[in-house]
Write a protein that holds these residues in place. Sequence first.
Motif, PDB file in Angstrom:
ATOM      1  N   GLU A 314       0.826  -1.201   0.000  1.00 54.23           N
ATOM      2  CA  GLU A 314       0.000   0.000   0.000  1.00 54.23           C
ATOM      3  C   GLU A 314       0.861   1.253   0.000  1.00 54.23           C
ATOM      4  O   GLU A 314       1.909   1.307   0.625  1.00 54.23           O
ATOM      5  CB  GLU A 314      -0.919   0.003   1.227  1.00 54.23           C
ATOM      6  CG  GLU A 314      -1.966  -1.094   1.219  1.00 54.23           C
ATOM      7  CD  GLU A 314      -2.944  -0.933   2.362  1.00 54.23           C
ATOM      8  OE1 GLU A 314      -3.858  -0.102   2.236  1.00 54.23           O
ATOM      9  OE2 GLU A 314      -2.782  -1.634   3.371  1.00 54.23           O
ATOM     10  N   LYS A 315       0.374   2.267  -0.738  1.00 51.61           N
ATOM     11  CA  LYS A 315       1.116   3.519  -0.852  1.00 51.61           C
ATOM     12  C   LYS A 315       0.564   4.553   0.122  1.00 51.61           C
ATOM     13  O   LYS A 315      -0.626   4.839   0.135  1.00 51.61           O
ATOM     14  CB  LYS A 315       1.020   4.066  -2.272  1.00 51.61           C
ATOM     15  CG  LYS A 315       1.301   3.031  -3.352  1.00 51.61           C
ATOM     16  CD  LYS A 315       2.645   2.376  -3.168  1.00 51.61           C
ATOM     17  CE  LYS A 315       2.822   1.232  -4.148  1.00 51.61           C
ATOM     18  NZ  LYS A 315       4.007   0.421  -3.856  1.00 51.61           N
ATOM     19  N   VAL A 316       1.442   5.092   0.940  1.00 55.12           N
ATOM     20  CA  VAL A 316       1.041   6.126   1.879  1.00 55.12           C
ATOM     21  C   VAL A 316       0.994   7.454   1.126  1.00 55.12           C
ATOM     22  O   VAL A 316       1.903   7.790   0.380  1.00 55.12           O
ATOM     23  CB  VAL A 316       2.038   6.223   3.042  1.00 55.12           C
ATOM     24  CG1 VAL A 316       1.567   7.241   4.061  1.00 55.12           C
ATOM     25  CG2 VAL A 316       2.212   4.857   3.689  1.00 55.12           C
ATOM     26  N   SER A 317      -0.078   8.195   1.316  1.00 48.54           N
ATOM     27  CA  SER A 317      -0.234   9.442   0.574  1.00 48.54           C
ATOM     28  C   SER A 317      -0.894  10.501   1.447  1.00 48.54           C
ATOM     29  O   SER A 317      -1.196  10.272   2.631  1.00 48.54           O
ATOM     30  CB  SER A 317      -1.090   9.212  -0.678  1.00 48.54           C
ATOM     31  OG  SER A 317      -2.451   9.025  -0.311  1.00 48.54           O
ATOM     32  N   ILE A 318      -1.137  11.648   0.849  1.00 51.60           N
ATOM     33  CA  ILE A 318      -1.818  12.737   1.532  1.00 51.60           C
ATOM     34  C   ILE A 318      -3.188  12.303   2.038  1.00 51.60           C
ATOM     35  O   ILE A 318      -3.696  12.819   3.034  1.00 51.60           O
ATOM     36  CB  ILE A 318      -1.959  13.947   0.569  1.00 51.60           C
ATOM     37  CG1 ILE A 318      -2.633  15.124   1.263  1.00 51.60           C
ATOM     38  CG2 ILE A 318      -2.735  13.563  -0.676  1.00 51.60           C
ATOM     39  CD1 ILE A 318      -1.840  15.726   2.362  1.00 51.60           C
TER      40      ILE A 318
END
Length: 420
Positions: A314-318
């Motif tokens: 999973e990509k951590v984002s804003i």
Amino acid sequence: MTSLVTNTAAISALSSLRAINAAMSDTQAQISSGLRVETAADNAAYWSIGTTMRSDNKALGAVVDAMNLGSATVDVAYAAMESTVDILDEIKSKLVAASEPGVDRGKIQKEIDQLQDQLQSVIDSASFNGENWLKANGTGADVLSTTIVSGFTRDKEGNVALQALDVDLADTVLLNGSGGGLLQFGDGSFDDFGGFVAAYNSQGFFSPGTFTGAFKVAAGDSLSFDMSGPLIAPITVTINRTTVDAALGTAANGTIFGVSDMAAVVNRAIVDAGGSLDDAQVYVTGGTTFVNGSASGQYDTFQAAQITNSGVNEKVSIMDMTIAGSSGSLQGQIGLIETMLQSTTDAAADLGAIQSRLERQTAFTNDLMDSLDKGIGTLVDADMNESSTRLKALQTQQQLSIQALSIANASSQSLMQLFQ
């Protein structure tokens, strides 16, 4: 000599009339078309050059259309980037407000949720003609690059070529399904657990470590290590999504933003395993550094960490920004927001530079088309003043030729009178 068989004067007058009529036909054609070189028969060299230049002019017109299309795409991306900067400012202010004691954190979180939804809408809507320079799904050059046709050239050998402006979308993409967007914080890998595994395996449990960046703990992720000592019972410490939710709250969505969050999770796992924080605890020693130590030093034997990864990277984002977690987490998130603000500001500047270049290139191409039109006109256009004057003269000559032919034909009638 006068002959009844051959009327030399009539033949001469008729020949002149034919020539005058042919010249009148050519002049009338020039006046009606406005061209003195309309077909290859008029002037093969000039007709060939004019035809080629007209074709190039049409190509340049298509280039201008392509640049206008590219400019519209840049305008849409720039407008969305400006909105993104404004939303990031708002989210940062909410995170700062949440750091103050006594505030209603629940209401602040709702405001952050709305801002995140608005930002997602802005990114999704930043599309023109099917192109969205702020959103991607992949890291290949075919995904993160595009071109805008910016020119058409022909060399002296007659070879033609298209010129293009290359755009690196890696500098403009805000959210990428494969990671690396301007509003994302790395690859989201759980394997290193924010630098804890590297410090634990390579340097020893009591050595300092460095937090490597925000990451997510998915439902299937698990990390376990054994702790034992001569005067205390061994324990097996396990860190998983349940541990993260217990330490940071479910609102954190499994996201560990900073070293304070990581320390809270590890220490919670030690307690859940039956250990005591008096015997082993992770201490935060700086903005990105931590030390695995203990007050009593009871644990002196540690087994290597066992990692089970869910395979969901999973990509951590804003979109993961939240006031859940530790107070140190908020400070880390504010720092990340500042980094994103700088990145999006730089991206907006890049888009502005592209737009400026397209405007200059469009103006130049329009001027070039005008120059080509003038060049073609010089070669093949008729001088209407000259053509109209010539036509008037030819009309007069035609009338005189008809009169001369009439006189020549009448000479035979005069000869007949001699035989009467």
